[in-house]
Scaffold this motif. Structure first.
Motif, mmCIF file in Angstrom:
data_model
loop_
_atom_site.group_PDB
_atom_site.id
_atom_site.type_symbol
_atom_site.label_atom_id
_atom_site.label_comp_id
_atom_site.label_asym_id
_atom_site.label_seq_id
_atom_site.Cartn_x
_atom_site.Cartn_y
_atom_site.Cartn_z
ATOM 1 N N LEU A 18 0.592 -1.193 0.067
ATOM 2 C CA LEU A 18 0.185 0.325 -0.327
ATOM 3 C C LEU A 18 0.882 0.953 0.173
ATOM 4 N N ILE A 19 1.876 0.898 1.192
ATOM 5 C CA ILE A 19 3.152 2.767 1.106
ATOM 6 C C ILE A 19 3.269 2.246 0.095
ATOM 7 N N ASP A 20 4.117 1.758 -0.895
ATOM 8 C CA ASP A 20 4.851 1.548 -2.188
ATOM 9 C C ASP A 20 3.843 2.356 -3.346
ATOM 10 N N ARG A 21 2.478 1.286 -3.591
ATOM 11 C CA ARG A 21 1.567 2.094 -4.432
ATOM 12 C C ARG A 21 1.452 3.811 -3.977
ATOM 13 N N LEU A 22 1.220 4.506 -2.459
ATOM 14 C CA LEU A 22 0.684 5.636 -2.579
ATOM 15 C C LEU A 22 1.742 6.929 -2.876
ATOM 16 N N HIS A 23 3.010 5.600 -2.455
ATOM 17 C CA HIS A 23 4.037 7.003 -3.201
ATOM 18 C C HIS A 23 4.554 6.907 -4.895
ATOM 19 N N GLU A 25 2.080 6.718 -6.746
ATOM 20 C CA GLU A 25 1.091 7.427 -7.448
ATOM 21 C C GLU A 25 0.936 9.314 -6.681
ATOM 22 N N LEU A 26 1.651 8.911 -6.131
ATOM 23 C CA LEU A 26 2.034 10.416 -5.451
ATOM 24 C C LEU A 26 3.095 10.946 -5.892
ATOM 25 N N ALA A 27 4.427 10.508 -6.514
ATOM 26 C CA ALA A 27 5.194 11.730 -7.916
ATOM 27 C C ALA A 27 4.921 11.546 -8.748
ATOM 28 N N ARG A 28 3.877 10.732 -9.069
ATOM 29 C CA ARG A 28 3.607 11.253 -10.722
ATOM 30 C C ARG A 28 1.942 13.052 -10.811
ATOM 31 N N GLN A 29 1.730 13.049 -9.248
ATOM 32 C CA GLN A 29 0.725 13.371 -8.807
ATOM 33 C C GLN A 29 1.079 14.867 -8.125
#
Length: 153
Positions: A18-23, A25-29
């Motif tokens: 979950l945390i890896d996926r979060l980061h 997506e945050l990088a993309r945003q």
């Protein structure tokens, strides 16, 4: 029978996923420099802000370690130091609009990630995991995990 040691590894793997996926997506945003430890710190600062001492207590680290993290978050534009209303000698760390944006985006991404798990496991399956974890874990959410792992720098 499943060996007992698999449970914490599976829980950690789920958390890490979950945390890896979060980061990602945050990088993309637009938040490519954010690290997992920063999320814990921003949560510990909260909407009302915190002094470095309070932040250290909440994170389970020294005031100096908390101060270093605040310095990094400040350089990145996520927090600012301001005079305390209660004590003119104290500085309070507050979230900036960029910090609030990061937390808002994180919450939205976590909602999306949970929805992905629901598509895989069903609403009852995910709700069961959440209910079970609430039953066996102490009440309240802790943000001192980074210090607990000894990875605070």
């Amino acid at each position: 029978m499943t060996p007992g040691y698999e449970l914490p590894l599976l829980l950690f793997s789920g958390f890490r996923t979950l945390i890896d996926r979060l980061h990602e997506e945050l990088a993309r945003q637009g938040h490519p420099e954010v690290r997992p430890a920063y999320g814990f710190a921003l949560q510990a600062i909260g909407a009302d802000g915190a002094t470095a001492s309070e932040l250290g207590r909440r994170l389970g680290v020294s005031k100096q370690a908390a101060g270093k993290t605040v310095d990094r978050l400040s350089r990145l534009g996520y927090v600012e130091r301001a005079a305390s209303v209660a004590d003119a000698r104290a500085k309070v760390v507050r979230l900036t609009p960029l910090g609030l944006d990061l937390l808002t985006r994180s919450a939205e991404i976590f909602d999306e990630l949970r929805a992905e798990w629901v598509r895989e496991l069903g609403e009852e399956g995910v709700a069961g995991i959440e209910a079970g974890l609430r039953t066996v874990t102490p009440s309240g959410t802790r943000v001192d995990a980074v210090a607990w792992f000894g990875a605070w720098a």
